[in-house]
Design an enzyme around this catalytic site. Structure first.
Site, PDB file in Angstrom:
ATOM      1  CG  ASP A  80      -0.129  -0.157   2.395  1.00 39.59           C
ATOM      2  OD1 ASP A  80       0.796  -0.972   2.527  1.00 39.59           O
ATOM      3  OD2 ASP A  80      -0.653   0.668   3.512  1.00 39.59           O
ATOM      4  CD  GLU A 142       4.147   0.178   6.832  1.00 36.54           C
ATOM      5  OE1 GLU A 142       5.106   0.497   7.765  1.00 36.54           O
ATOM      6  OE2 GLU A 142       3.693   1.111   5.947  1.00 36.54           O
TER       7      GLU A 142
END
Length: 381
Positions: A80, A142
């Site tokens: 991400d 994350e």
């Protein structure tokens, strides 16, 4: 080093939006990213599994394994990115742009650029049988909840001996970072007409006492805990935002404070939360208000891998750099909790992360690939 292939692969990753954010309007799925990565690693002999992250719709982890055994190396990265403001970029953030010996694009450094480096390092092992496995992890979220890494930890996976998390460190090994908590304290009082304070109970005034006690708690923590290996050598606590009341002539009925606390290795999240509650709970009785505590997210523990461990000694020799500490948090504690010796080390600079015109320098790539080759050779061949 095949720069053309690296650039093409990174271009494919950057073109796939995978923002993770607490705001649903900005949040994206990472499924397209993990699907693409599986197509890269399956032809290299990896058994690839794409697993949904329970409780987080449209979020997935990729687990790719080649070889078997009780040891081996985990190469881990998150799929991400943070949200972005396209108008602040000099080029399209989702179209990789090469100029000035740099590759510009959202996530180029943090940290999509790690995956093509893994692929490039594995080219040296075509046809080689690993005596211990190489495991590639590509995790979800994350940058927001760390839900991907938490899910793997709850599964008690992976089972291996060593782990490299490829966050951008300029390929300098990092064996220590602070943890982070984000907390909320809400004070509920009683609304009333401001012409007569006896008609209500001002939550904002009680919050003033709460804030004073929190700052006193910070001072106590900073007097008790100190680590000279960090640039900021003490734990920090930042009062981030506060909301309360609705009109100047109305007694404030509710006030909420959000703050973060970044702790040093050796400090426990549960103990810190208990310490806060112990100090703030008496204020509720003193002020005749209700004080409600909540965590804005579960928190990330502080991380420390002993400098004399086998993994740190190996990457120290491969890179020529002594281990360092950083202030930002990573997924390292969740892998270390599974018994893995863990180091944070990847191409690029953290100074480029989370900002417009993010880039990774071409000069970073060959050293990263060479080091990853060396780690695989040391522990898996």
């Amino acid at each position: 080093m095949d720069y053309h292939t690296y650039t093409e692969q990174l271009s494919q990753l950057v073109a796939l939006p995978s923002v993770s954010c607490a705001d649903p309007a900005l949040d994206c799925s990472n499924k397209a990213v993990v699907d693409l990565l599986a197509t890269w690693f399956e032809p290299l002999g990896f058994d690839c599994r794409i697993e949904p992250v329970l409780g987080y719709p449209n979020k997935y982890n990729l687990i790719a394994v080649r070889g078997s055994g009780d040891g081996g190396v985990v190469l881990s990265g998150h799929t991400d990115t943070v949200p972005y403001n396209a108008e602040r970029w000099e080029q399209d953030p989702l179209a990789l742009t090469q100029k000035h010996e740099r590759l510009y694009g959202l996530g180029a450094t943090d940290m999509k650029g790690f995956f093509p480096a893994i692929w490039a390092a594995l080219q040296a092992f075509d046809g080689v049988s690993f005596k211990e496995p190489v495991i590639i992890l590509a995790t979800a979220d994350e940058e927001s909840s760390m839900s991907g890494a938490r899910a793997l930890s709850e599964q008690q996976f992976p089972k291996a001996r060593y782990a490299i998390i490829g966050e951008p460190t300029g390929m300098r090994p990092v064996n220590m970072h602070k943890g982070i908590m984000m907390e909320a304290v809400r004070v509920n009082g009683q609304a009333g007409h401001s012409s007569n304070p006896a008609l209500g109970n001002n939550a904002m005034e009680a919050m003033h006492t709460v804030m004073t006690e929190i700052l006193s708690y910070r001072a106590d923590l900073q007097a008790r805990y100190h680590n000279p290996t960090f640039e900021v050598q003490v734990p920090t606590l930042n009062l981030g935002c506060i909301h309360g009341g609705d009109n100047p002539n109305r007694i404030c009925s509710a006030c909420e404070l959000h703050f973060d606390l970044r702790m040093l290795p050796g400090m426990s999240i549960d103990e810190l939360r208990q310490g806060l509650q112990t100090r703030l709970t008496p204020i509720a009785e003193q002020t005749q208000t209700d004080i409600i505590f909540s965590a804005l997210f579960p928190g990330v523990p502080a991380f420390e891998q002993p400098a004399n461990s086998a993994l740190i000694e190996t990457v120290k020799k491969l890179t020529g750099h002594n281990p360092e500490s950083v202030a930002f948090a990573t997924e390292a504690p969740f892998l270390q909790a599974q018994g893995l010796q863990t180091v944070i080390m990847g191409p690029g600079s953290i100074d480029q992360a989370h900002q417009a015109n993010e880039y990774i320098a071409l000069s970073e790539l060959a050293p990263a690939v060479k080091t990853l080759e060396g780690v695989i050779r040391a522990f898996c061949v």
